[in-house]
Design an enzyme around this catalytic site. Structure first.
Site, PDB file in Angstrom:
ATOM      1  N   GLY A  50       4.405 -23.439  -3.949  1.00 23.15           N
ATOM      2  CA  GLY A  50       4.400 -24.119  -2.650  1.00 23.15           C
ATOM      3  C   GLY A  50       5.047 -25.493  -2.784  1.00 23.15           C
ATOM      4  N   PHE A  75       3.150 -37.035  13.951  1.00 24.98           N
ATOM      5  CA  PHE A  75       1.720 -37.169  14.271  1.00 24.98           C
ATOM      6  C   PHE A  75       1.131 -38.515  13.853  1.00 24.98           C
ATOM      7  CE2 PHE A  75      -0.905 -36.706  10.416  1.00 24.98           C
ATOM      8  CZ  PHE A  75       0.022 -36.267   9.485  1.00 24.98           C
ATOM      9  N   LYS A  76       1.877 -39.246  13.024  1.00 29.56           N
ATOM     10  CA  LYS A  76       1.510 -40.620  12.665  1.00 29.56           C
ATOM     11  C   LYS A  76       2.770 -41.283  12.141  1.00 29.56           C
ATOM     12  CE  LYS A  76      -0.547 -41.263   8.565  1.00 29.56           C
ATOM     13  NZ  LYS A  76      -1.368 -41.134   7.350  1.00 29.56           N
ATOM     14  N   ALA A 129      -2.943 -38.654   2.137  1.00 37.24           N
ATOM     15  CA  ALA A 129      -2.615 -38.690   3.568  1.00 37.24           C
ATOM     16  C   ALA A 129      -1.113 -38.877   3.682  1.00 37.24           C
ATOM     17  CB  ALA A 129      -3.344 -39.843   4.256  1.00 37.24           C
ATOM     18  N   VAL A 146      -0.078 -23.637  -1.406  1.00 34.13           N
ATOM     19  CA  VAL A 146       0.547 -22.969  -0.249  1.00 34.13           C
ATOM     20  C   VAL A 146      -0.206 -23.311   1.035  1.00 34.13           C
ATOM     21  CG1 VAL A 146       1.419 -21.087  -1.686  1.00 34.13           C
ATOM     22  CG2 VAL A 146      -0.796 -20.845  -0.561  1.00 34.13           C
ATOM     23  N   CYS A 192      -4.121 -30.682   9.251  1.00 31.83           N
ATOM     24  CA  CYS A 192      -5.371 -30.333   8.567  1.00 31.83           C
ATOM     25  C   CYS A 192      -6.688 -30.597   9.298  1.00 31.83           C
ATOM     26  CB  CYS A 192      -5.393 -31.006   7.218  1.00 31.83           C
ATOM     27  SG  CYS A 192      -4.106 -30.333   6.156  1.00 31.83           S
ATOM     28  N   PHE A 244      -6.436 -35.085  -1.646  1.00 34.86           N
ATOM     29  CA  PHE A 244      -6.916 -35.986  -0.587  1.00 34.86           C
ATOM     30  C   PHE A 244      -5.830 -36.911  -0.043  1.00 34.86           C
ATOM     31  CE2 PHE A 244     -10.670 -34.992  -3.225  1.00 34.86           C
ATOM     32  CZ  PHE A 244     -11.511 -34.479  -2.252  1.00 34.86           C
TER      33      PHE A 244
HETATM   34  P1  NAD Z   1       3.441 -26.764   3.766  1.00 38.83           P
HETATM   35  O1  NAD Z   1       3.522 -25.745   4.828  1.00 38.83           O
HETATM   36  O2  NAD Z   1       4.188 -28.045   3.890  1.00 38.83           O
HETATM   37  O3  NAD Z   1       3.876 -26.113   2.368  1.00 38.83           O
HETATM   38  C1  NAD Z   1       3.414 -24.877   1.912  1.00 38.83           C
HETATM   39  C2  NAD Z   1       4.570 -24.167   1.201  1.00 38.83           C
HETATM   40  O4  NAD Z   1       4.082 -22.993   0.554  1.00 38.83           O
HETATM   41  C3  NAD Z   1       5.673 -23.690   2.151  1.00 38.83           C
HETATM   42  O5  NAD Z   1       6.905 -24.278   1.778  1.00 38.83           O
HETATM   43  C4  NAD Z   1       5.685 -22.167   1.980  1.00 38.83           C
HETATM   44  O6  NAD Z   1       6.987 -21.601   2.068  1.00 38.83           O
HETATM   45  C5  NAD Z   1       5.113 -22.020   0.581  1.00 38.83           C
HETATM   46  N1  NAD Z   1       4.541 -20.691   0.308  1.00 38.83           N
HETATM   47  C6  NAD Z   1       3.702 -19.974   1.066  1.00 38.83           C
HETATM   48  N2  NAD Z   1       3.369 -18.822   0.443  1.00 38.83           N
HETATM   49  C7  NAD Z   1       4.011 -18.814  -0.744  1.00 38.83           C
HETATM   50  C8  NAD Z   1       4.039 -17.924  -1.847  1.00 38.83           C
HETATM   51  N3  NAD Z   1       3.313 -16.797  -1.845  1.00 38.83           N
HETATM   52  N4  NAD Z   1       4.819 -18.207  -2.908  1.00 38.83           N
HETATM   53  C9  NAD Z   1       5.552 -19.362  -2.925  1.00 38.83           C
HETATM   54  N5  NAD Z   1       5.552 -20.272  -1.924  1.00 38.83           N
HETATM   55  C10 NAD Z   1       4.777 -20.009  -0.842  1.00 38.83           C
HETATM   56  O7  NAD Z   1       1.886 -27.064   3.582  1.00 38.83           O
HETATM   57  P2  NAD Z   1       1.215 -28.415   3.027  1.00 38.83           P
HETATM   58  O8  NAD Z   1       1.135 -29.418   4.104  1.00 38.83           O
HETATM   59  O9  NAD Z   1       1.871 -28.769   1.737  1.00 38.83           O
HETATM   60  O10 NAD Z   1      -0.271 -27.920   2.756  1.00 38.83           O
HETATM   61  C11 NAD Z   1      -0.574 -27.061   1.672  1.00 38.83           C
HETATM   62  C12 NAD Z   1      -2.073 -27.016   1.488  1.00 38.83           C
HETATM   63  O11 NAD Z   1      -2.556 -28.314   1.141  1.00 38.83           O
HETATM   64  C13 NAD Z   1      -2.855 -26.612   2.742  1.00 38.83           C
HETATM   65  O12 NAD Z   1      -3.955 -25.848   2.340  1.00 38.83           O
HETATM   66  C14 NAD Z   1      -3.325 -27.935   3.327  1.00 38.83           C
HETATM   67  O13 NAD Z   1      -4.518 -27.789   4.040  1.00 38.83           O
HETATM   68  C15 NAD Z   1      -3.571 -28.746   2.064  1.00 38.83           C
HETATM   69  N6  NAD Z   1      -3.424 -30.195   2.225  1.00 38.83           N
HETATM   70  C16 NAD Z   1      -2.398 -30.719   2.967  1.00 38.83           C
HETATM   71  C17 NAD Z   1      -2.243 -32.097   3.059  1.00 38.83           C
HETATM   72  C18 NAD Z   1      -1.122 -32.711   3.861  1.00 38.83           C
HETATM   73  O14 NAD Z   1      -1.128 -33.916   4.024  1.00 38.83           O
HETATM   74  N7  NAD Z   1      -0.175 -31.959   4.369  1.00 38.83           N
HETATM   75  C19 NAD Z   1      -3.119 -32.947   2.377  1.00 38.83           C
HETATM   76  C20 NAD Z   1      -4.144 -32.385   1.612  1.00 38.83           C
HETATM   77  C21 NAD Z   1      -4.283 -31.013   1.543  1.00 38.83           C
HETATM   78  C1  UGA Z   2      -5.696 -36.510   6.370  1.00 39.04           C
HETATM   79  C2  UGA Z   2      -6.671 -37.230   5.436  1.00 39.04           C
HETATM   80  O1  UGA Z   2      -6.616 -38.627   5.682  1.00 39.04           O
HETATM   81  C3  UGA Z   2      -6.323 -36.937   3.973  1.00 39.04           C
HETATM   82  O2  UGA Z   2      -7.303 -37.521   3.126  1.00 39.04           O
HETATM   83  C4  UGA Z   2      -6.282 -35.430   3.758  1.00 39.04           C
HETATM   84  O3  UGA Z   2      -5.911 -35.149   2.419  1.00 39.04           O
HETATM   85  C5  UGA Z   2      -5.283 -34.818   4.704  1.00 39.04           C
HETATM   86  O4  UGA Z   2      -5.673 -35.139   6.080  1.00 39.04           O
HETATM   87  C6  UGA Z   2      -5.256 -33.315   4.638  1.00 39.04           C
HETATM   88  O5  UGA Z   2      -6.153 -32.690   4.142  1.00 39.04           O
HETATM   89  O6  UGA Z   2      -4.255 -32.819   5.163  1.00 39.04           O
HETATM   90  P1  UGA Z   2      -3.250 -36.992   7.266  1.00 39.04           P
HETATM   91  O7  UGA Z   2      -3.598 -35.958   8.281  1.00 39.04           O
HETATM   92  O8  UGA Z   2      -1.986 -36.851   6.531  1.00 39.04           O
HETATM   93  O9  UGA Z   2      -4.412 -37.073   6.164  1.00 39.04           O
HETATM   94  O10 UGA Z   2      -3.216 -38.439   7.940  1.00 39.04           O
HETATM   95  P2  UGA Z   2      -4.373 -39.429   8.491  1.00 39.04           P
HETATM   96  O11 UGA Z   2      -4.017 -40.793   8.133  1.00 39.04           O
HETATM   97  O12 UGA Z   2      -5.715 -38.964   8.099  1.00 39.04           O
HETATM   98  O13 UGA Z   2      -4.204 -39.290  10.063  1.00 39.04           O
HETATM   99  C7  UGA Z   2      -4.575 -38.116  10.753  1.00 39.04           C
HETATM  100  C8  UGA Z   2      -4.486 -38.356  12.239  1.00 39.04           C
HETATM  101  O14 UGA Z   2      -5.499 -39.252  12.670  1.00 39.04           O
HETATM  102  C9  UGA Z   2      -3.157 -38.986  12.675  1.00 39.04           C
HETATM  103  O15 UGA Z   2      -2.752 -38.405  13.897  1.00 39.04           O
HETATM  104  C10 UGA Z   2      -3.518 -40.446  12.864  1.00 39.04           C
HETATM  105  O16 UGA Z   2      -2.671 -41.116  13.766  1.00 39.04           O
HETATM  106  C11 UGA Z   2      -4.931 -40.328  13.397  1.00 39.04           C
HETATM  107  N1  UGA Z   2      -5.730 -41.542  13.166  1.00 39.04           N
HETATM  108  C12 UGA Z   2      -6.008 -41.961  11.906  1.00 39.04           C
HETATM  109  C13 UGA Z   2      -6.224 -42.247  14.258  1.00 39.04           C
HETATM  110  O17 UGA Z   2      -5.988 -41.873  15.427  1.00 39.04           O
HETATM  111  N2  UGA Z   2      -6.995 -43.364  14.032  1.00 39.04           N
HETATM  112  C14 UGA Z   2      -7.279 -43.801  12.782  1.00 39.04           C
HETATM  113  O18 UGA Z   2      -7.987 -44.830  12.666  1.00 39.04           O
HETATM  114  C15 UGA Z   2      -6.782 -43.083  11.699  1.00 39.04           C
END
Ligand code: NAD
Ligand code: UGA
Length: 468
Positions: free
Chosen positions: A9, A341-342, A171, A90, A279, A169
């Site tokens: 991923g 979104f931010k 952001a 992923v 998320c 964790f």
């Molecule tokens: P994303 O959609 O940006 O990336 C996921 C990638 O995985 C995609 O590029 C997709 O093509 C690839 N993929 C899917 N199935 C696959 C497979 N079988 N083999 C190889 N590649 C594959 O998603 P993301 O934002 O990186 O989030 C990934 C995970 O991390 C989610 O569970 C999310 O909840 C978690 N997470 C996200 C954030 C964030 O800020 N985006 C922060 C913390 C945790």
């Molecule tokens: C959030 C968490 O902060 C991360 O710790 C976590 O790993 C991640 O989700 C995840 O699991 O995906 P993220 O969604 O990237 O991170 O960004 P945030 O800074 O948390 O903001 C989320 C949303 O809340 C945004 O739309 C932001 O504008 C909004 N927000 C945040 C507010 O409206 N007010 C605030 O005070 C803070």
């Protein structure tokens, strides 16, 4: 010792996370793989402005590690075969159909990854959940991996696995900083040796007291809990913002004085148009599904309220806009400032701009979009999934210049807190907007007096001073 890593991923988590590991562990070779060849190509692009993820600080680091000890590749099976440790990063969106649709996580990409690991891995492999997953997913992964285990040491087919949970964790917008200096690293597992190997990897740059070990289920549940608590703070402050607007209180004053209580804390108390991102909603829905699955209906109902307030905040802001524009927005020109979104990310998943724009488009307003990092194509792709293209194509346009886009506009809506929106020259804008002109500041970033002094009307989230 972990020497070779494969990360499945190459998304918002996989990319930045592996870049930071590569930077801090120069002796470890990392292959980041993805089923999407375009994404891999983009990560390998020589033009660093075309990387698939925009994050402050990312370009500087990728220059140092790409094609040295970090590689982006579509060679999934070979990368799995050679790895001592595999991170599963992923996507885990909400299921769109079938049992649990609209609430449960769709684990099809996680399952596909586990099956591919089971098939291609050799020797002993540590499999690490990096994706956010429902509690007890590690059991599912273990069961899939065990179908291909072989303990015969003399046999070349020797293959064993241990599964760890190591939720992320970070952001978006601050990902590199969060990864370089995490508040904590959580490792859940039941295999002492594997936990220690992963811990040793992090010890290359994270202080030992910040690395917490727990059982698998606590680790999986902590990730959902942390996101639910953060989202809960936003819905709480947004609910209070509505009370401020009708009573004459000011949300910034209330948030500041409330947050100064050290038990409450000052962070995550910015009122806004509701939380977006891929998320928060998904992870709370997951918690609700889990609660209902275990017959804890009251718990599920409690968390559901966080999402309800979030949806309501967006709706009520849209209704305020229509009301202020005399209840009629058909054919009115409205400038939308911000689609991510931010700030500091190009990610638009669940962005509050989406829902508010769609509601405005449904009333036939003419929207001009501006975002420093989100391209027009990206905006079109998002909107076309949500609304009939005939309906909106003639009513949307794009601009990379706020001032020319304000020409004859009836309203400007600030939906993302990009730095440049804090520095708009309202005098310049006032001369070119149609009168009466409105600014809707859903992020509370504009200096109200600098707008009012230019004879532009302003509405600001939670600002009760503007009541009359
Ligand atoms: P994303 O959609 O940006 O990336 C996921 C990638 O995985 C995609 O590029 C997709 O093509 C690839 N993929 C899917 N199935 C696959 C497979 N079988 N083999 C190889 N590649 C594959 O998603 P993301 O934002 O990186 O989030 C990934 C995970 O991390 C989610 O569970 C999310 O909840 C978690 N997470 C996200 C954030 C964030 O800020 N985006 C922060 C913390 C945790
Ligand atoms: C959030 C968490 O902060 C991360 O710790 C976590 O790993 C991640 O989700 C995840 O699991 O995906 P993220 O969604 O990237 O991170 O960004 P945030 O800074 O948390 O903001 C989320 C949303 O809340 C945004 O739309 C932001 O504008 C909004 N927000 C945040 C507010 O409206 N007010 C605030 O005070 C803070």
């Amino acid at each position: 010792m972990i020497r070779k890593i494969c990360c499945i991923g190459a998304g918002y988590v996989g990319g930045p996370t592996m870049i930071v590991i590569a930077e801090n562990c120069p002796d470890v070779i990392i292959n980041v793989v993805d089923t999407n060849p375009e994404k891999i190509e983009a990560w390998n692009n020589k033009d660093l402005s075309k990387l698939p993820v925009f994050e402050p600080g990312l370009v500087k680091l990728i220059k140092r590690v790409r094609n040295k000890n970090l590689f982006f590749t579509t060679e999934i099976d070979t990368s799995i075969k050679n790895a001592d440790a595999i991170f599963i990063s992923v996507n885990t969106p909400i299921k769109s159909s079938g049992v649990g649709a609209g609430q449960a996580s769709d684990l099809k990409w996680v399952e596909a990854s586990a099956r591919r690991i089971a098939e291609s891995a050799t020797g002993h492999t540590i499999v690490i959940e990096k994706s956010t997953l429902p509690v007890r997913t590690a059991k599912v992964i273990k069961e899939i991996l065990e179908t291909k285990q072989s303990f015969e040491k003399s046999d070349s087919k020797f293959k064993t696995f241990s599964v760890l949970s190591n939720p992320e964790f970070l952001a978006e917008g601050t990902a590199i900083n969060n990864l370089q200096k995490p508040d904590r690293v959580l490792i859940g597992g039941d295999n002492f040796d594997s936990i220690n190997e992963l811990k040793s990897l992090y010890l290359n740059w994270v202080e030992e007291e910040k690395i917490i070990c727990s059982n698998l289920w606590s680790s999986e549940l902590t990730k959902l809990t942390a996101n639910a608590f953060l989202a809960q703070r936003i819905s709480s402050i947004n609910s209070i913002s509505a009370i401020c607007e009708v009573t004459g209180a000011d949300i910034k004053e209330v948030a500041k004085a409330t947050g100064l209580d050290s038990r409450i804390g000052e962070k995550f108390l910015n009122a806004g148009p509701g939380f977006g991102g891929s998320c928060f909603k998904k992870d709370i829905l997951n918690l609700i599904y889990l609660s209902n699955y275990f017959n804890l209906k009251e718990v599920g109902d409690y968390w559901e309220q966080i999402i309800k307030i979030n949806d309501w905040q967006k709706k009520r802001i849209y209704e305020v806009i229509v009301e202020k524009l005399f209840g009629n927005i058909a054919d009115k020109k409205i400038l939308i400032l911000g689609f991510s979104f931010k700030a500091n990310t190009n990610d638009t998943r669940e962005s509050p701009s989406i829902g508010i724009s769609i509601d405005l488009l449904k009333e036939n307003s003419k929207l001009v979009f501006h975002d420093p990092k989100v391209s027009p194509t990206q905006i079109i792709n998002v909107l076309k999934n949500e609304i009939d293209s005939n309906q909106f194509s003639k009513n949307i346009s794009f601009s990379d210049d706020i001032y020319s886009a304000s020409h004859d506009a009836d309203a400007i809506i600030i939906l993302t807190e990009w730095e440049e929106y804090k520095m708009i020259d309202w005098k310049k804008i006032s001369n070119i907007m149609r009168k009466p002109s409105w600014v809707f500041d859903t992020r509370g970033i504009v200096n109200v007096e600098s707008v009012r002094s230019e004879k532009i009307n302003i509405w600001q989230v939670g600002n009760g001073f503007l009541r009359n």
